[in-house]
Design a protein around this motif. Structure first.
Motif, PDB file in Angstrom:
ATOM      1  N   MET A 105      -2.359   6.124   3.121  1.00  0.00           N
ATOM      2  CA  MET A 105      -3.564   5.930   3.925  1.00  0.00           C
ATOM      3  C   MET A 105      -3.248   5.790   5.409  1.00  0.00           C
ATOM      4  O   MET A 105      -4.102   5.397   6.197  1.00  0.00           O
ATOM      5  CB  MET A 105      -4.317   4.693   3.440  1.00  0.00           C
ATOM      6  CG  MET A 105      -4.827   4.851   2.031  1.00  0.00           C
ATOM      7  SD  MET A 105      -5.887   3.501   1.530  1.00  0.00           S
ATOM      8  CE  MET A 105      -4.824   2.125   1.803  1.00  0.00           C
TER       9      MET A 105
ATOM     10  N   CYS B  96       2.376   5.515   4.822  1.00  0.00           N
ATOM     11  CA  CYS B  96       1.852   5.372   3.469  1.00  0.00           C
ATOM     12  C   CYS B  96       0.707   6.373   3.291  1.00  0.00           C
ATOM     13  O   CYS B  96       0.298   7.048   4.239  1.00  0.00           O
ATOM     14  CB  CYS B  96       1.377   3.947   3.226  1.00  0.00           C
ATOM     15  SG  CYS B  96      -0.066   3.485   4.190  1.00  0.00           S
TER      16      CYS B  96
ATOM     17  N   MET C 260      -1.583   3.619   7.040  1.00  0.00           N
ATOM     18  CA  MET C 260      -1.621   2.280   7.628  1.00  0.00           C
ATOM     19  C   MET C 260      -0.242   1.877   8.121  1.00  0.00           C
ATOM     20  O   MET C 260      -0.102   1.306   9.194  1.00  0.00           O
ATOM     21  CB  MET C 260      -2.106   1.266   6.599  1.00  0.00           C
ATOM     22  CG  MET C 260      -3.597   1.319   6.359  1.00  0.00           C
ATOM     23  SD  MET C 260      -3.991   0.718   4.721  1.00  0.00           S
ATOM     24  CE  MET C 260      -3.096  -0.796   4.682  1.00  0.00           C
TER      25      MET C 260
ATOM     26  N   CYS D 182       0.831  -1.188   0.000  1.00  0.00           N
ATOM     27  CA  CYS D 182       0.000   0.000   0.000  1.00  0.00           C
ATOM     28  C   CYS D 182       0.874   1.249   0.000  1.00  0.00           C
ATOM     29  O   CYS D 182       0.404   2.355  -0.220  1.00  0.00           O
ATOM     30  CB  CYS D 182      -0.891  -0.116   1.222  1.00  0.00           C
ATOM     31  SG  CYS D 182      -1.659   1.306   1.768  1.00  0.00           S
TER      32      CYS D 182
HETATM   33 CU   LIG Z   1      -1.607   2.212   3.403  1.00  0.00          CU
END
Ligand SMILES: [Cu+2]
Length: 122
Positions: free
Chosen positions: A112, A110, A114, A73
């Motif tokens: 998002m 990352c 995460m 990701c």
């Molecule tokens: Cu992520």
């Protein structure tokens, strides 16, 4: 009978040679070889925690991020405190300069958020 045995021995030899030829030793992990290099893997950023030395006023430290897989990701690296976001193209080292003149912990993650990681300036 003897010819057959020879042939068998030869086949075994060829097979073992081929097998040993294929068995490349895995690259040894070069721990500490590049203290400012971070790899984006399918498990997130590796290492997830790094430290850099605090420098003189105005000094910066260049970190190098390389994304090694599409199965992650971490297509970008984001430094929220620095309001910085850099895309990580596959297998292309990307240099990110961070301020290193103040002792603090900077998060990087990352797109998002995460994979949360950090770099400590001290
Ligand atoms: Cu992520």
């Amino acid at each position: 009978m003897r010819a057959h045995r020879l042939a068998l021995a030869f086949t075994t030899l060829v097979a073992s040679l081929a097998a040993s030829g294929c068995k490349k030793a895995p690259e040894p992990a070069k721990a500490g070889a590049c203290p400012t290099c971070v790899t984006a893997t399918d498990h997130g950023f590796v290492p997830a925690h790094l430290e850099v030395a605090k420098g003189a006023p105005g000094s910066k430290v260049a970190l190098t991020f390389t994304r090694e897989t599409d199965d992650t990701c971490a297509l970008d690296v984001v430094f929220p405190e620095l309001e910085m976001k850099k895309p990580l193209p596959l297998k292309v080292p990307v240099t990110v300069e961070i301020p290193a003149d103040e002792a603090r912990t900077l998060t990087f993650q990352c797109g998002m958020a995460m994979y949360k990681s950090s770099v400590v300036v001290r």
